[in-house]
Design a protein around this motif. Structure first.
Motif, PDB file in Angstrom:
ATOM      1  N   ALA A 104       0.835  -1.203   0.000  1.00  0.00           N
ATOM      2  CA  ALA A 104       0.000   0.000   0.000  1.00  0.00           C
ATOM      3  C   ALA A 104       0.869   1.253   0.000  1.00  0.00           C
ATOM      4  CB  ALA A 104      -0.926  -0.008   1.218  1.00  0.00           C
ATOM      5  N   ARG A 105       1.981   1.220   0.731  1.00  0.00           N
ATOM      6  CA  ARG A 105       2.907   2.360   0.722  1.00  0.00           C
ATOM      7  C   ARG A 105       3.478   2.580  -0.670  1.00  0.00           C
ATOM      8  NH1 ARG A 105       6.192   0.940   6.272  1.00  0.00           N
ATOM      9  NH2 ARG A 105       4.714   1.899   7.717  1.00  0.00           N
ATOM     10  N   LEU A 106       3.847   1.483  -1.348  1.00  0.00           N
ATOM     11  CA  LEU A 106       4.377   1.599  -2.708  1.00  0.00           C
ATOM     12  C   LEU A 106       3.334   2.192  -3.652  1.00  0.00           C
ATOM     13  CD1 LEU A 106       6.285  -1.793  -3.065  1.00  0.00           C
ATOM     14  CD2 LEU A 106       7.287   0.485  -2.825  1.00  0.00           C
ATOM     15  N   GLU A 107       2.104   1.735  -3.533  1.00  0.00           N
ATOM     16  CA  GLU A 107       1.034   2.246  -4.391  1.00  0.00           C
ATOM     17  C   GLU A 107       0.760   3.716  -4.104  1.00  0.00           C
ATOM     18  OE1 GLU A 107      -2.427  -0.262  -4.478  1.00  0.00           O
ATOM     19  OE2 GLU A 107      -1.258  -1.988  -5.149  1.00  0.00           O
ATOM     20  N   TYR A 108       0.808   4.106  -2.839  1.00  0.00           N
ATOM     21  CA  TYR A 108       0.610   5.519  -2.510  1.00  0.00           C
ATOM     22  C   TYR A 108       1.758   6.356  -3.064  1.00  0.00           C
ATOM     23  CZ  TYR A 108       0.202   9.930  -0.141  1.00  0.00           C
ATOM     24  OH  TYR A 108       0.119  11.266   0.100  1.00  0.00           O
ATOM     25  N   LEU A 109       2.990   5.850  -2.939  1.00  0.00           N
ATOM     26  CA  LEU A 109       4.136   6.575  -3.497  1.00  0.00           C
ATOM     27  C   LEU A 109       3.976   6.769  -5.001  1.00  0.00           C
ATOM     28  CD1 LEU A 109       7.264   5.066  -1.729  1.00  0.00           C
ATOM     29  CD2 LEU A 109       6.462   7.408  -1.642  1.00  0.00           C
ATOM     30  N   ALA A 110       3.525   5.743  -5.692  1.00  0.00           N
ATOM     31  CA  ALA A 110       3.328   5.844  -7.139  1.00  0.00           C
ATOM     32  C   ALA A 110       2.255   6.885  -7.464  1.00  0.00           C
ATOM     33  CB  ALA A 110       2.952   4.486  -7.721  1.00  0.00           C
ATOM     34  N   ALA A 111       1.178   6.911  -6.692  1.00  0.00           N
ATOM     35  CA  ALA A 111       0.097   7.870  -6.928  1.00  0.00           C
ATOM     36  C   ALA A 111       0.523   9.286  -6.569  1.00  0.00           C
ATOM     37  CB  ALA A 111      -1.139   7.476  -6.120  1.00  0.00           C
ATOM     38  N   ALA A 112       1.390   9.415  -5.579  1.00  0.00           N
ATOM     39  CA  ALA A 112       1.797  10.735  -5.094  1.00  0.00           C
ATOM     40  C   ALA A 112       3.024  11.276  -5.823  1.00  0.00           C
ATOM     41  CB  ALA A 112       2.070  10.667  -3.598  1.00  0.00           C
ATOM     42  N   GLU A 113       3.561  10.520  -6.795  1.00  0.00           N
ATOM     43  CA  GLU A 113       4.729  11.002  -7.535  1.00  0.00           C
ATOM     44  C   GLU A 113       4.401  12.224  -8.367  1.00  0.00           C
ATOM     45  OE1 GLU A 113       6.317   7.795  -9.823  1.00  0.00           O
ATOM     46  OE2 GLU A 113       7.491   7.037  -8.143  1.00  0.00           O
ATOM     47  N   ASP A 114       3.187  12.320  -8.875  1.00  0.00           N
ATOM     48  CA  ASP A 114       2.773  13.493  -9.631  1.00  0.00           C
ATOM     49  C   ASP A 114       2.737  14.690  -8.695  1.00  0.00           C
ATOM     50  OD1 ASP A 114       2.426  11.873 -11.837  1.00  0.00           O
ATOM     51  OD2 ASP A 114       0.326  11.456 -11.347  1.00  0.00           O
ATOM     52  N   PRO A 115       2.808  15.899  -9.252  1.00  0.00           N
ATOM     53  CA  PRO A 115       2.707  17.079  -8.387  1.00  0.00           C
ATOM     54  C   PRO A 115       1.440  16.999  -7.533  1.00  0.00           C
ATOM     55  CG  PRO A 115       3.264  17.718 -10.623  1.00  0.00           C
ATOM     56  CD  PRO A 115       2.987  16.236 -10.645  1.00  0.00           C
ATOM     57  N   LEU A 116       1.557  17.461  -6.320  1.00  0.00           N
ATOM     58  CA  LEU A 116       0.444  17.340  -5.381  1.00  0.00           C
ATOM     59  C   LEU A 116      -0.814  18.003  -5.912  1.00  0.00           C
ATOM     60  CD1 LEU A 116       2.229  17.908  -1.974  1.00  0.00           C
ATOM     61  CD2 LEU A 116       1.392  15.770  -2.919  1.00  0.00           C
ATOM     62  N   HIS A 117      -1.875  17.275  -5.829  1.00  0.00           N
ATOM     63  CA  HIS A 117      -3.183  17.757  -6.253  1.00  0.00           C
ATOM     64  C   HIS A 117      -3.769  18.601  -5.133  1.00  0.00           C
ATOM     65  CE1 HIS A 117      -7.412  17.549  -7.508  1.00  0.00           C
ATOM     66  NE2 HIS A 117      -6.895  17.453  -8.716  1.00  0.00           N
ATOM     67  N   GLU A 118      -4.613  19.530  -5.475  1.00  0.00           N
ATOM     68  CA  GLU A 118      -5.211  20.410  -4.463  1.00  0.00           C
ATOM     69  C   GLU A 118      -6.020  19.656  -3.423  1.00  0.00           C
ATOM     70  OE1 GLU A 118      -9.186  21.726  -6.953  1.00  0.00           O
ATOM     71  OE2 GLU A 118      -7.418  22.991  -7.027  1.00  0.00           O
ATOM     72  N   SER A 119      -6.455  18.426  -3.754  1.00  0.00           N
ATOM     73  CA  SER A 119      -7.226  17.642  -2.791  1.00  0.00           C
ATOM     74  C   SER A 119      -6.340  16.920  -1.782  1.00  0.00           C
ATOM     75  CB  SER A 119      -8.112  16.626  -3.512  1.00  0.00           C
ATOM     76  OG  SER A 119      -7.308  15.686  -4.193  1.00  0.00           O
ATOM     77  N   SER A 120      -5.021  16.909  -1.994  1.00  0.00           N
ATOM     78  CA  SER A 120      -4.102  16.218  -1.090  1.00  0.00           C
ATOM     79  C   SER A 120      -4.102  16.862   0.290  1.00  0.00           C
ATOM     80  CB  SER A 120      -2.685  16.247  -1.669  1.00  0.00           C
ATOM     81  OG  SER A 120      -1.775  15.716  -0.746  1.00  0.00           O
ATOM     82  N   ALA A 121      -3.949  16.036   1.305  1.00  0.00           N
ATOM     83  CA  ALA A 121      -3.858  16.547   2.672  1.00  0.00           C
ATOM     84  C   ALA A 121      -2.635  17.444   2.829  1.00  0.00           C
ATOM     85  CB  ALA A 121      -3.793  15.393   3.666  1.00  0.00           C
ATOM     86  N   ALA A 122      -1.595  17.219   2.015  1.00  0.00           N
ATOM     87  CA  ALA A 122      -0.398  18.048   2.067  1.00  0.00           C
ATOM     88  C   ALA A 122      -0.695  19.488   1.664  1.00  0.00           C
ATOM     89  CB  ALA A 122       0.686  17.472   1.164  1.00  0.00           C
ATOM     90  N   CYS A 123      -1.728  19.682   0.844  1.00  0.00           N
ATOM     91  CA  CYS A 123      -2.116  21.025   0.395  1.00  0.00           C
ATOM     92  C   CYS A 123      -3.307  21.564   1.183  1.00  0.00           C
ATOM     93  CB  CYS A 123      -2.465  20.988  -1.085  1.00  0.00           C
ATOM     94  SG  CYS A 123      -1.090  20.541  -2.137  1.00  0.00           S
ATOM     95  N   GLY A 124      -3.663  20.887   2.253  1.00  0.00           N
ATOM     96  CA  GLY A 124      -4.794  21.329   3.061  1.00  0.00           C
ATOM     97  C   GLY A 124      -6.136  20.870   2.522  1.00  0.00           C
ATOM     98  N   GLY A 125      -6.124  19.961   1.549  1.00  0.00           N
ATOM     99  CA  GLY A 125      -7.361  19.462   0.954  1.00  0.00           C
ATOM    100  C   GLY A 125      -7.986  18.355   1.786  1.00  0.00           C
ATOM    101  N   GLU A 126      -9.035  17.775   1.218  1.00  0.00           N
ATOM    102  CA  GLU A 126      -9.780  16.755   1.939  1.00  0.00           C
ATOM    103  C   GLU A 126      -9.134  15.373   1.876  1.00  0.00           C
ATOM    104  OE1 GLU A 126     -13.597  16.744   0.037  1.00  0.00           O
ATOM    105  OE2 GLU A 126     -12.703  16.512  -1.932  1.00  0.00           O
ATOM    106  N   GLY A 127      -8.112  15.200   1.065  1.00  0.00           N
ATOM    107  CA  GLY A 127      -7.428  13.915   0.930  1.00  0.00           C
ATOM    108  C   GLY A 127      -7.626  13.353  -0.460  1.00  0.00           C
TER     109      GLY A 127
END
Length: 141
Positions: A104-127
């Protein structure tokens, strides 16, 4: 002998990827975790402070209210069944199906390799996972 070389090469490849995931997890913990004061002991299963979220074992974002409470992380979609780094390679079945925490960590890393989407928790989004789930639900209706 050829079979053993292939096995060793496969192990090296897996080991390199595992090291990448471990480095990611350690980096996320170093940048996102609040370090306890000297002498203060923090339990990993309870929020740091009243209402303060704890980090997800998969994406390392502080999105969970409590560890091992079968809560789904809004960032990566991991349902926290209490699995941790010690047994991350084991597929437990249950709420996460055929995924181990390491996979699951590998799959998340693959999905998160693209620039952070506005919905990402890293950008204050909903996830990212929550936003994708809502989009799929809207497409079904």
């Amino acid at each position: 002998m050829l079979i053993l070389r292939g096995f060793a090469a496969a192990r090296r490849g897996f080991s390199d990827r595992q090291r990448e995931v471990s480095l990611y997890v350690m980096t996320r913990r170093a940048t996102m975790s609040v370090m306890p004061a000297e002498g203060q002991r923090v339990s990993p299963s309870v929020s740091d402070a009243e209402g303060s979220p704890v980090e997800c074992p998969c994406c390392c974002y502080r999105t969970l209210h409590e560890r091992a409470n079968f809560e789904i992380c809004v960032e990566c979609g991991w349902e926290d069944d209490g699995q941790s780094g010690r047994d991350a390679h084991i597929v437990r079945g249950g709420p996460n199906g055929l995924l181990s925490l390491a996979q699951a960590r590998l799959e998340y890393l693959a999905a998160a390799e693209d620039p952070l989407h506005e919905s990402s928790a890293a950008c204050g989004g909903e996830g990212m996972w929550w936003a994708a789930a809502q989009e799929q639900l809207r497409n079904l209706l």
